[in-house]
Design an enzyme around this catalytic site. Structure first.
Site: not given
Length: 405
Positions: A38, A120, A154
């Site tokens: 991320s 995601d 995610h």
């Protein structure tokens, strides 16, 4: 696969011990690589591009996005499965090459690993596709591994049930999930080739906390960072490798304690393959900062700086968080005994600021690898100070004058 319960106590102890000065180890300077999830993925790409002369093996991005993505467009364009423009970021990479960033020609020889999940919605496949397209302008396809896991959200993907982790379909704290995919093993194998089987029992090494202050800290970073050091790397007789693992937003010690350090699986592979794992730590910051877009934004989730919170040069040479991590890397590998490959020289990276003295995290004069505010290191025979902010010559890895800390 069940979680290796015997490993839980090892890493959890690190959070309760006082942080010491960052040590020096016998690390091959050509073996340094970085990966992250991320915001850590965005930041891994920043380090891999801007400091490609330091991260000579390569970099990995889990659910991140293009280099310099948020500078000339809203940062939200680089999230939520949008289709960010990479035209200006590519142009910036080319125009900054050898000046604001290391030469982009270095990327032709770097291993790059990319991973995304099909479910995601926080960053998303489209954003990762943009990163892949961007990098195709600078690296060969044979050096890039792009993996997509069906149904993954995610999260950081593993193939075991870590304590407190989630299923692969759940994107919530600690954002580490059993996706039947060994992300840590995959990125380390892509960086270093064939590896010994990971240790699924009690690890031989230890998690070491260190003072992430002075030259090793910056705005938006916590005061303590962590290292996993295998037993084979502790005596200095074995030449080891170094991999930097960057947590994502809401994954720093302040948010999930040691889960990113102990649940991602990096240490298990490092233990049997002479790899030291560096875990720098960001920290939540609720104060407002003017980011690249000109808007005011706080950083309450402890993200790494990919939007310009802590300076307009956040993804260029001299960006304060990148400098702190590069200084950590320099100190860790300052114990190199001459084993391993010799780092290649690179074009001098000019700045306009004279350097500060080399210091340790405690503020005393250092004798190991020079910090990135000074000339020297690895075969350097030129001056130890800079003339008008630029070294008069250069050699090997640390022969640049960069911003003082």
């Amino acid at each position: 696969m069940t979680y290796w319960g015997s490993l839980i106590g090892l890493a959890s102890l690190a959070g309760t011990t006082s942080a010491a000065a960052l040590g020096a180890y016998n690390v091959d300077p050509s073996s340094v690589s970085v990966s992250g999830l991320s915001s850590g993925g965005f930041f891994s790409a920043q380090l891999g591009v801007a400091y490609s002369n330091v991260f000579q093996t390569g970099f990995g991005v889990f659910a991140g996005g293009p280099y310099d993505c948020a500078r000339n467009q809203a940062y939200t364009s680089c999230m939520y499965n949008q289709n960010p423009s990479i035209t200006t970021p590519i142009a910036n990479m080319k125009s900054w090459s050898g000046n604001q960033i290391a030469p982009t020609s270095n990327l032709k020889n770097r291993k790059i690993y990319l991973w995304t999940g099909t479910s995601d919605t926080t960053v998303g496949q489209n954003v990762m596709n943009a990163l892949n397209s961007q990098l195709s302008n600078f690296d060969t396809s044979a050096d890039v591994s792009y993996v997509t896991t069906s149904g993954a959200v995610h999260t950081f993907p593993t193939d075991f049930d870590g304590s407190g982790d989630n299923s692969c379909s759940m994107s919530s704290s600690p954002y580490i999930s059993n996706c039947n995919y060994d992300g840590a093993g995959a990125v380390l194998k892509w960086m270093y080739g064939s590896l010994n089987a990971r240790n699924t029992g009690t690890l031989s090494g230890s998690v070491v906390s260190f003072a992430q202050t002075g030259a090793y800290g910056a705005s938006g970073m916590d005061t303590t960072g962590y290292l996993y050091v295998p037993a084979s790397c502790q005596s200095g007789t074995t030449v080891c490798k170094l991999h930097v693992a960057l947590h994502g937003c809401l994954q720093s010690y302040s948010s999930i304690q040691m889960k990113f350090v102990q649940n991602t699986g990096y240490n298990q592979w490092a233990d049997t393959n002479n790899i030291i794992i560096l875990y720098p730590q960001a920290i939540p910051d609720n104060s407002l900062h003017t980011i690249w877009s000109g808007t005011q934004l706080s950083n309450p989730n402890g993200c790494w700086d990919w939007v310009g919170w802590y300076g307009s040069n956040a993804d260029q040479i001299g960006g304060v968080q990148m400098v702190a991590i590069v200084n950590q890397v320099a100190q860790i590998m300052s114990g190199n005994s001459g084993g391993g490959s010799t780092p290649t020289s690179s074009t001098t990276l000019a700045t306009t600021t004279k350097p500060t003295s080399t210091t340790t995290s405690s503020g005393s004069t250092g004798t190991g690898a020079p910090l990135y505010g000074q000339c020297g290191g690895y075969g350097w025979t030129g001056p130890t100070t800079c003339a008008q902010g630029v070294c008069t010559a250069y050699s090997m890895l640390y022969a640049q004058c960069l911003l003082p800390l």
